[in-house]
Design an enzyme around this catalytic site. Sequence first.
Site, PDB file in Angstrom:
ATOM      1  N   CYS A 180       0.772 -15.875  34.557  1.00 16.45           N
ATOM      2  CA  CYS A 180       0.893 -14.423  34.542  1.00 16.45           C
ATOM      3  C   CYS A 180      -0.160 -13.924  35.523  1.00 16.45           C
ATOM      4  O   CYS A 180      -1.298 -14.411  35.506  1.00 16.45           O
ATOM      5  CB  CYS A 180       0.608 -13.902  33.134  1.00 16.45           C
ATOM      6  SG  CYS A 180       0.369 -12.121  33.040  1.00 16.45           S
ATOM      7  N   CYS A 202       4.628 -10.633  39.800  1.00 14.01           N
ATOM      8  CA  CYS A 202       4.656 -10.669  38.342  1.00 14.01           C
ATOM      9  C   CYS A 202       5.563 -11.838  37.958  1.00 14.01           C
ATOM     10  O   CYS A 202       6.731 -11.882  38.372  1.00 14.01           O
ATOM     11  CB  CYS A 202       5.231  -9.339  37.844  1.00 14.01           C
ATOM     12  SG  CYS A 202       5.611  -9.277  36.089  1.00 14.01           S
TER      13      CYS A 202
HETATM   14  N1  DGL Z   1       1.699  -9.580  35.334  1.00 13.23           N
HETATM   15  C1  DGL Z   1       2.875  -9.964  34.641  1.00 13.23           C
HETATM   16  C2  DGL Z   1       3.183 -11.439  34.833  1.00 13.23           C
HETATM   17  O1  DGL Z   1       2.758 -12.042  35.778  1.00 13.23           O
HETATM   18  C3  DGL Z   1       3.059  -9.637  33.196  1.00 13.23           C
HETATM   19  C4  DGL Z   1       2.374  -8.601  32.462  1.00 13.23           C
HETATM   20  C5  DGL Z   1       3.256  -7.882  31.480  1.00 13.23           C
HETATM   21  O2  DGL Z   1       3.518  -8.373  30.386  1.00 13.23           O
HETATM   22  O3  DGL Z   1       3.686  -6.801  31.862  1.00 13.23           O
HETATM   23  O4  DGL Z   1       3.882 -12.021  34.068  1.00 13.23           O
END
Ligand code: DGL
Length: 270
Positions: free
Chosen positions: A192, A80
Amino acid sequence: MKKIFLKSQTTIFIFDSGLGGITIYNYVKSIFLNINFIYLLDNKYFPYGNKSKNFILKRLIKILKKISNHYNITLAIIACNTASVSSLPIIRNYFNFPIIGVSPAIDLAIKKTKNNVIGLLATNTTLKNYDIRKKINFLNKKYEIKTISSSKLVFLAEKKLLGYEIMINEIKKIFKSWYDLKIFPDTIILGCTHFPLILNELKTIFPKKIYFLDSKKNIILKFKKNINYNQTNIKKKENIVFYTKKNQYLKKIEFLFSEKGFKNIYRFKI
Ligand code: DGL
């Protein structure tokens, strides 16, 4: 890419606020065989994109402490961008196993761009991050970096992965401010881990020749540095997926992960 067998007892912990980490999981497991995976989605606090850096850091320490008390973790992947930029490298001081993360592929984008206009899609917390802002401000002298943050896009990506229909128009609206650009980015960073899930939709709303970059290439290099691998073929154990809150999507989440080789799904009380 060549497939690699890892030593026995290799347990990789993958963390994301939601389902975006699956894009990293798919990539890692396609290259490294015989890994035992534990995936945790912190759906109790999803999305992370509007949480403070401090909140995310504390939450991650808490989760990693509890998980590493119960399992022997070989390596943790913070799949993430938001959580990685908010917690690394500080979080490494708390644990004795290696922790790697993902961040927007800005360096790769400046190598790729021809017109020097780069798009960066990420969450609000990622774009507000001090190091990311510093980098963008510095690069803006030579390049134009156009940023868009959107939680909506994160939700749409989850929706699509869970099998719901998503409307292209909803995505188009998010990029309204880009339609008047004199020069459109020729390179777009998917900052993201949720966004590669809607790559096809993004491709339909942008001009044809755009180069999209996500964070997964870097993860393999970091992975190889931290994991001692060889060519032994050892029987695989069963993968586990943890969620932190019951919700109406649980059945779909269970199905999704079972198709990806996760036979066990449990609630992680934290
Ligand atoms: N998957 C997460 C990222 O790569 C973010 C998603 C969220 O806002 O929770 O930033």
